[in-house]
Design a protein around this motif. Structure first.
Motif, PDB file in Angstrom:
ATOM      1  N   ASP A 122       0.809  -1.213   0.000  1.00  0.00           N
ATOM      2  CA  ASP A 122       0.000   0.000   0.000  1.00  0.00           C
ATOM      3  C   ASP A 122       0.847   1.271   0.000  1.00  0.00           C
ATOM      4  O   ASP A 122       0.339   2.368   0.229  1.00  0.00           O
ATOM      5  N   GLY A 123       2.154   1.140  -0.263  1.00  0.00           N
ATOM      6  CA  GLY A 123       3.017   2.318  -0.345  1.00  0.00           C
ATOM      7  C   GLY A 123       4.082   2.333   0.743  1.00  0.00           C
ATOM      8  O   GLY A 123       4.314   1.339   1.435  1.00  0.00           O
ATOM      9  N   TRP A 124       4.751   3.473   0.874  1.00  0.00           N
ATOM     10  CA  TRP A 124       5.816   3.631   1.859  1.00  0.00           C
ATOM     11  C   TRP A 124       5.246   3.780   3.265  1.00  0.00           C
ATOM     12  O   TRP A 124       4.247   4.462   3.470  1.00  0.00           O
ATOM     13  N   HIS A 125       5.917   3.161   4.242  1.00  0.00           N
ATOM     14  CA  HIS A 125       5.604   3.340   5.654  1.00  0.00           C
ATOM     15  C   HIS A 125       6.819   3.982   6.312  1.00  0.00           C
ATOM     16  O   HIS A 125       7.937   3.475   6.180  1.00  0.00           O
ATOM     17  N   PHE A 126       6.592   5.098   7.030  1.00  0.00           N
ATOM     18  CA  PHE A 126       7.678   5.836   7.676  1.00  0.00           C
ATOM     19  C   PHE A 126       7.543   5.707   9.193  1.00  0.00           C
ATOM     20  O   PHE A 126       6.610   6.267   9.777  1.00  0.00           O
ATOM     21  N   PRO A 127       8.444   4.955   9.860  1.00  0.00           N
ATOM     22  CA  PRO A 127       8.350   4.790  11.313  1.00  0.00           C
ATOM     23  C   PRO A 127       8.265   6.129  12.032  1.00  0.00           C
ATOM     24  O   PRO A 127       9.017   7.065  11.721  1.00  0.00           O
ATOM     25  N   ALA A 128       7.358   6.198  12.996  1.00  0.00           N
ATOM     26  CA  ALA A 128       7.097   7.465  13.688  1.00  0.00           C
ATOM     27  C   ALA A 128       8.252   7.920  14.564  1.00  0.00           C
ATOM     28  O   ALA A 128       8.358   9.115  14.873  1.00  0.00           O
ATOM     29  N   PHE A 129       9.149   6.993  14.956  1.00  0.00           N
ATOM     30  CA  PHE A 129      10.200   7.390  15.896  1.00  0.00           C
ATOM     31  C   PHE A 129      11.210   8.371  15.312  1.00  0.00           C
ATOM     32  O   PHE A 129      11.997   8.958  16.046  1.00  0.00           O
ATOM     33  N   GLN A 130      11.210   8.590  13.993  1.00  0.00           N
ATOM     34  CA  GLN A 130      12.147   9.540  13.404  1.00  0.00           C
ATOM     35  C   GLN A 130      11.587  10.968  13.361  1.00  0.00           C
ATOM     36  O   GLN A 130      12.253  11.889  12.873  1.00  0.00           O
ATOM     37  N   PHE A 131      10.389  11.115  13.891  1.00  0.00           N
ATOM     38  CA  PHE A 131       9.753  12.434  13.935  1.00  0.00           C
ATOM     39  C   PHE A 131       9.545  12.848  15.384  1.00  0.00           C
ATOM     40  O   PHE A 131       9.294  12.018  16.250  1.00  0.00           O
ATOM     41  N   PHE A 132       9.653  14.145  15.628  1.00  0.00           N
ATOM     42  CA  PHE A 132       9.523  14.647  16.989  1.00  0.00           C
ATOM     43  C   PHE A 132       8.929  16.054  16.958  1.00  0.00           C
ATOM     44  O   PHE A 132       9.381  16.920  16.190  1.00  0.00           O
ATOM     45  N   ASP A 133       7.909  16.242  17.771  1.00  0.00           N
ATOM     46  CA  ASP A 133       7.302  17.567  17.940  1.00  0.00           C
ATOM     47  C   ASP A 133       6.878  18.170  16.599  1.00  0.00           C
ATOM     48  O   ASP A 133       7.143  19.338  16.309  1.00  0.00           O
ATOM     49  N   GLY A 134       6.238  17.349  15.761  1.00  0.00           N
ATOM     50  CA  GLY A 134       5.687  17.851  14.502  1.00  0.00           C
ATOM     51  C   GLY A 134       6.692  18.045  13.390  1.00  0.00           C
ATOM     52  O   GLY A 134       6.401  18.720  12.401  1.00  0.00           O
ATOM     53  N   ASP A 135       7.866  17.461  13.516  1.00  0.00           N
ATOM     54  CA  ASP A 135       8.889  17.605  12.475  1.00  0.00           C
ATOM     55  C   ASP A 135       9.824  16.396  12.562  1.00  0.00           C
ATOM     56  O   ASP A 135       9.745  15.618  13.506  1.00  0.00           O
ATOM     57  N   GLU A 136      10.700  16.246  11.573  1.00  0.00           N
ATOM     58  CA  GLU A 136      11.685  15.181  11.678  1.00  0.00           C
ATOM     59  C   GLU A 136      12.764  15.618  12.660  1.00  0.00           C
ATOM     60  O   GLU A 136      12.968  16.815  12.920  1.00  0.00           O
TER      61      GLU A 136
END
Length: 201
Positions: A122-136
């Motif tokens: 279904d496409g790319w999945h980007f793990p959430a742990f590389q983002f913080f406080d609304g940004d990478e």
């Protein structure tokens, strides 16, 4: 119908019914989990432990049968941990909105390994742990490039969030993530990440 079959029928019916309610992104995980349960020496749900019940509940399968010794093997447990991290992820569209760029740019960064991603049907999945406080994370593109593409997400998450004696600010040990958030050197963080993953792999 035997007494045992009569007792297990409601559980079997609930499990079969719940399979139809899974999120489409969880179907592959549920299939692998159930297949591995079927491969164990005692596939009956009567033998599930609390840990196994919790694992099933994360995929929408609920049961109170959790009294016997675990039959989930190490491979299955690793699979569940990996799927947990992968499930907590963002789509390319969600990342584009978060970073205020186009989805094409996000997909390009995934291909360039400046954002950590896994490609699924279904496409790319980007793990959430590389983002913080609304940004990478600051400097993440530098760090991400040091992560081999096939590295298990659980190892990356651990290397990113575990304090290191090599990353100290005012005598306080920092993880790669907190080091980046505090304005630490991106290159140093990348080196530490690379070293941690090399030791773990």
């Amino acid at each position: 119908m035997s007494a045992q079959a009569h007792e297990t029928a409601p559980v079997r019916d609930r499990v079969l019914a719940l399979v139809t309610s899974f999120d489409p992104r969880q179907l592959a995980t549920a299939e692998e989990l159930l297949e591995r349960l079927a491969e164990t020496t005692s596939p009956s749900t009567h033998n599930l432990t609390v840990a196994e019940v919790s694992a099933l509940e994360r995929f929408g399968v609920t049961t109170t049968m959790a009294e016997q010794q675990s039959h989930l093997n190490t491979t299955t447990q690793s699979l569940l941990a990996e799927r947990r991290v992968d499930t907590i992820s963002l789509s390319a569209t969600e990342v584009a909105s978060l970073l205020h760029v186009s989805t094409a740019r996000v997909r390009q960064r995934a291909a360039d390994h400046t954002l950590l991603a896994r490609r699924h049907s279904d496409g790319w999945h980007f793990p959430a742990f590389q983002f913080f406080d609304g940004d990478e994370l600051p400097g993440w593109s530098t760090v991400a490039k040091e992560i081999p593409p096939a590295t298990p997400l659980t190892l990356v998450e651990r290397a990113l969030t575990w304090p290191s004696s090599l990353l100290t600010i005012d005598s306080v040990e920092h993880s790669v993530a907190s080091w980046l958030q505090a304005g630490g050197s991106h290159e140093t963080a990348a080196q530490i990440m690379q070293g941690e993953l090399s030791r773990a792999l």
